[in-house]
Write an enzyme that holds these catalytic residues in place. Structure first.
Site, mmCIF file in Angstrom:
data_model
loop_
_atom_site.group_PDB
_atom_site.id
_atom_site.type_symbol
_atom_site.label_atom_id
_atom_site.label_comp_id
_atom_site.label_asym_id
_atom_site.label_seq_id
_atom_site.Cartn_x
_atom_site.Cartn_y
_atom_site.Cartn_z
ATOM 1 N N LYS A 256 0.838 -1.199 0.000
ATOM 2 C CA LYS A 256 0.000 0.000 0.000
ATOM 3 C C LYS A 256 0.877 1.255 0.000
ATOM 4 O O LYS A 256 0.686 2.161 -0.794
ATOM 5 C CB LYS A 256 -0.926 -0.038 1.225
ATOM 6 C CG LYS A 256 -1.815 1.169 1.356
ATOM 7 C CD LYS A 256 -2.774 1.003 2.518
ATOM 8 C CE LYS A 256 -3.464 2.333 2.795
ATOM 9 N NZ LYS A 256 -4.409 2.261 3.902
ATOM 10 N N GLU B 26 10.559 -4.702 4.461
ATOM 11 C CA GLU B 26 10.623 -6.114 4.061
ATOM 12 C C GLU B 26 10.279 -6.265 2.579
ATOM 13 O O GLU B 26 10.969 -6.951 1.818
ATOM 14 C CB GLU B 26 9.625 -6.957 4.870
ATOM 15 C CG GLU B 26 9.942 -7.105 6.337
ATOM 16 C CD GLU B 26 9.281 -6.030 7.189
ATOM 17 O OE1 GLU B 26 9.051 -4.901 6.676
ATOM 18 O OE2 GLU B 26 9.021 -6.307 8.372
ATOM 19 N N GLY C 53 -4.793 -1.719 5.160
ATOM 20 C CA GLY C 53 -3.980 -2.847 4.701
ATOM 21 C C GLY C 53 -4.628 -4.187 4.990
ATOM 22 O O GLY C 53 -4.720 -5.065 4.120
ATOM 23 N N ARG C 54 -5.130 -4.362 6.210
ATOM 24 C CA ARG C 54 -5.702 -5.666 6.582
ATOM 25 C C ARG C 54 -7.110 -5.877 6.025
ATOM 26 O O ARG C 54 -7.738 -6.897 6.286
ATOM 27 C CB ARG C 54 -5.662 -5.831 8.103
ATOM 28 C CG ARG C 54 -6.296 -4.709 8.888
ATOM 29 C CD ARG C 54 -5.875 -4.768 10.356
ATOM 30 N NE ARG C 54 -6.348 -3.607 11.107
ATOM 31 C CZ ARG C 54 -5.693 -2.471 11.214
ATOM 32 N NH1 ARG C 54 -4.540 -2.298 10.603
ATOM 33 N NH2 ARG C 54 -6.176 -1.475 11.942
ATOM 34 N N GLU D 130 -4.486 -6.423 15.008
ATOM 35 C CA GLU D 130 -3.977 -5.118 14.566
ATOM 36 C C GLU D 130 -5.111 -4.084 14.647
ATOM 37 O O GLU D 130 -4.860 -2.898 14.813
ATOM 38 C CB GLU D 130 -3.415 -5.210 13.131
ATOM 39 C CG GLU D 130 -2.511 -4.044 12.767
ATOM 40 C CD GLU D 130 -1.682 -4.281 11.507
ATOM 41 O OE1 GLU D 130 -0.515 -4.712 11.613
ATOM 42 O OE2 GLU D 130 -2.209 -4.027 10.409
ATOM 43 N N HIS E 297 -4.712 -32.586 18.663
ATOM 44 C CA HIS E 297 -3.552 -33.334 19.153
ATOM 45 C C HIS E 297 -2.435 -32.399 19.593
ATOM 46 O O HIS E 297 -1.297 -32.831 19.778
ATOM 47 C CB HIS E 297 -3.063 -34.293 18.066
ATOM 48 C CG HIS E 297 -4.112 -35.295 17.702
ATOM 49 N ND1 HIS E 297 -4.231 -36.511 18.345
ATOM 50 C CD2 HIS E 297 -5.130 -35.231 16.812
ATOM 51 C CE1 HIS E 297 -5.271 -37.163 17.830
ATOM 52 N NE2 HIS E 297 -5.835 -36.406 16.902
ATOM 53 N N LYS F 57 9.739 -0.714 14.242
ATOM 54 C CA LYS F 57 10.304 -0.395 12.918
ATOM 55 C C LYS F 57 11.362 0.692 13.057
ATOM 56 O O LYS F 57 12.443 0.612 12.471
ATOM 57 C CB LYS F 57 9.207 0.139 11.981
ATOM 58 C CG LYS F 57 8.237 -0.866 11.451
ATOM 59 C CD LYS F 57 7.378 -0.181 10.362
ATOM 60 C CE LYS F 57 6.099 -0.898 10.085
ATOM 61 N NZ LYS F 57 5.189 -0.176 9.196
#
Ligand code: F6P
Length: 548
Positions: free
Chosen positions: A206, A212, A267-268, A353, A384, A512
């Site tokens: 965005k 990253e 973003g999410r 978030e 399990h 960051k």
């Protein structure tokens, strides 16, 4: 008035005391209609919330809380494009992205939202068709066979989760790969599996500033140029999805290959936008539209169903009931569908978030719990791993169980066994096993009284542990769209009631900033002494190993 002093909150707090000793197993025994009383259907989706520690009175009081918080008015403001993300002065309009063609909304400032969305969808459609038909050629004249989406957070988790979930609906012309982590292993391992002549890289960001993503994108670009040599070939192999045209240009991507979106898409919440390009390429454009249509159907349900028959609202209220009145701080999501294996990870970002906030809309530190810890794994693997704690541990974990009635892969008894386990777990969590029942069971297995006395405490299940069951006919683009939108709206309703801004994410910034400061220090010849003793020691340990 503080939230905890509000009439609806206080009524719930006092009502909770009357439920402390009530067992769900007794509520079921007393009311044969409990399932129909506490289940809601919307289209293909059924929510069974009867295995919760609630009565009709609880649900009425919870609906009062939603009314008191102004959930309906806030919902209408969101759909209308008001700037409800007030810390960033932005509207929140991911719902507009899944409106049918012809939708119109004029924003303050003059943007015609519907027109802009239609233009980008048209561009995505054309591009998708070119790639999938093989008309789009790589630099050596071959068709594209592999798409590598490079992005992180919302620019990765949504498309990755959806393409995994909808594998049976793949168009088949291209494979998709997702690179998110800055760990060089992620990009390196992915590049080993693709051929530069037939690979399209989508740089999805965005902001187009995320460290990253840009680092991975530059590594992909260098890898490509080492093989293809000529920079002009980048235009055939790199596309960008972003709101930041200048940064895309600066990276060297042809803006003809850029797919835009807008600051009112968080973003999410962005998989419905051009961030979904990798989804469209994997499924074909028509199926991407089916995903949007499914989400739109849930939007319509959320907008029109009364609060007490509104799936996202009821899920939100139940979450608040446990988080704030029972002090259960986490919530598990257990999909009984291997295709949904990334859903818990996707929901972690969506929920945590959004609602991992500690100040209210007026900037006051809240004195009540907000967003819970979200976690989960598919059933039956999770049974399990962590179900021991869910059944007999000291913390109670409310959970959503998700099951499609039909499998995409009929194979012998597999799906029956899967479904039996799903139903058995929610039954066991609700009913538990009393000491008398455990004693009787051990007795009929022929144990002595002495052995039984020793074992009984270990065999008791307290039960009364709440679950929701979500069932739909099959996993398909439409149903998945509806399911994701359902969770988006759940998170929204909770944010409104907790009086927080669910649409910013300042909490990711500090780490960051510090990483940017530390990065150059790792190459320093001298010991670093500017941090606390722990951070200095860790940096210096790393420096010495790195610098020999
Ligand atoms: O983790 C913080 C965040 O800003 C998320 O909200 C977002 O989804 C992610 O980083 C990626 O951001 P971008 O798409 O701008 O690269």
């Amino acid at each position: 008035m503080s939230l905890q002093q509000s009439p609806a909150w206080r009524a719930l707090a006092s009502h909770k005391q009357t439920l402390d000793c009530v067992l769900m197993r007794d509520l079921f025994a007393d009311d044969p209609e409990r399932f129909s009383r506490f289940s809601i259907r919307s289209g293909d989706l059924l929510l069974d919330y009867s295995k919760n520690r609630v009565t009709s009175e609880t649900m009425a009081l919870l609906a009062d809380l939603a009314r008191e918080a102004g959930v309906e008015a806030c919902r209408d403001e969101m759909f209308a494009g008001s700037k409800i993300n007030f810390t960033e002065k932005r509207a929140v309009l991911h719902t507009a992205l899944r409106q049918p063609w012809g939708f119109q909304l004029l924003l303050e400032g003059g943007q015609e939202v519907g027109k802009d969305i239609a233009a980008v969808l048209g561009q995505m459609k054309g591009f998708t068709e070119q790639i999938l038909s093989g008309k789009w050629k790589g630099y050596s004249g071959k068709a594209i066979t592999d798409v590598v989406n490079i992005g992180i957070g919302g620019s990765d988790l949504g498309p990755y989760m959806v393409t995994e979930a909808l594998r049976p609906f793949a168009h088949g012309a291209v494979k998709v790969h997702f690179v998110s982590n800055i760990d060089g292993t992620h990009i390196s391992e992915t590049l080993k599996r693709v051929d530069e002549e037939t690979t399209l890289f989508i740089i999805a960001s965005k902001t187009f500033t995320t460290q990253e993503t840009l680092t991975n994108a530059h590594t992909a670009r260098s890898w490509f140029l080492e093989r293809a040599v000529d920079e002009s070939f980048i235009a055939r192999h790199f596309a960008a999805v972003s709101t930041n045209k200048e940064a895309v240009q600066a990276f060297g991507i042809d803006t003809g290959n850029m797919f835009g979106f807008w600051d009112w898409v968080g973003g999410r919440y962005s998989l419905w936008s051009s961030i979904g390009l990798s989804i469209a390429l994997y499924l074909g454009f028509d199926r991407f539209l089916e995903l949007l249509a499914g989400a739109h159907s849930m939007d319509e349900h959320f907008r029109s169903a009364p609060l007490d028959a509104n799936i996202p609202v009821v899920l939100a209220l139940l979450g608040i009931w446990y988080n704030n009145f029972f002090d259960f701080p986490s919530h598990a999501v257990i999909p009984y569908d291997q295709y949904l294996h990334r859903l818990p990870a996707y929901l972690q970002q969506l929920d945590m978030e959004s609602n991992g906030k500690r100040v209210d809309r007026d900037g006051n530190v809240v004195d009540y719990a907000t967003g819970p810890v979200i976690w989960g794994e598919p059933g039956t693997n999770s049974q399990h791993a962590f179900f021991q704690l869910m059944h007999q541990g000291t913390s109670c974990v409310p959970a959503d169980f998700i099951l499609p009635l039909k499998t995409q892969n009929p194979a012998g008894e597999h799906h029956d066994i899967l479904a039996a386990n799903c139903f058995a777990q929610t039954e066991a969590l609700m009913k538990g096993k009393t000491a008398a029942e455990a004693r009787a069971e051990l007795g009929s297995a022929g144990m002595s009284e002495e052995e039984i006395d020793a074992l009984v405490p270990h065999k008791v299940f307290p039960g009364n542990r709440p679950t929701n069951t979500l069932i739909f006919n099959e996993i398909n683009p439409f149903n998945l769209g509806a399911l994701i939108a359902m969770y988006e709206h759940k998170v929204f309703v909770q944010g409104v009631i907790w009086r927080i801004n669910s649409f910013d994410q300042w909490g990711v910034e500090l780490g960051k900033q510090l990483a940017k400061a530390i990065l150059p220090e790792l190459g320093s010849a001298d010991d670093v002494a500017t941090h606390d003793a722990s951070t200095n020691a860790l940096i210096n340990l790393y420096r010495r190993s790195r610098n020999g």
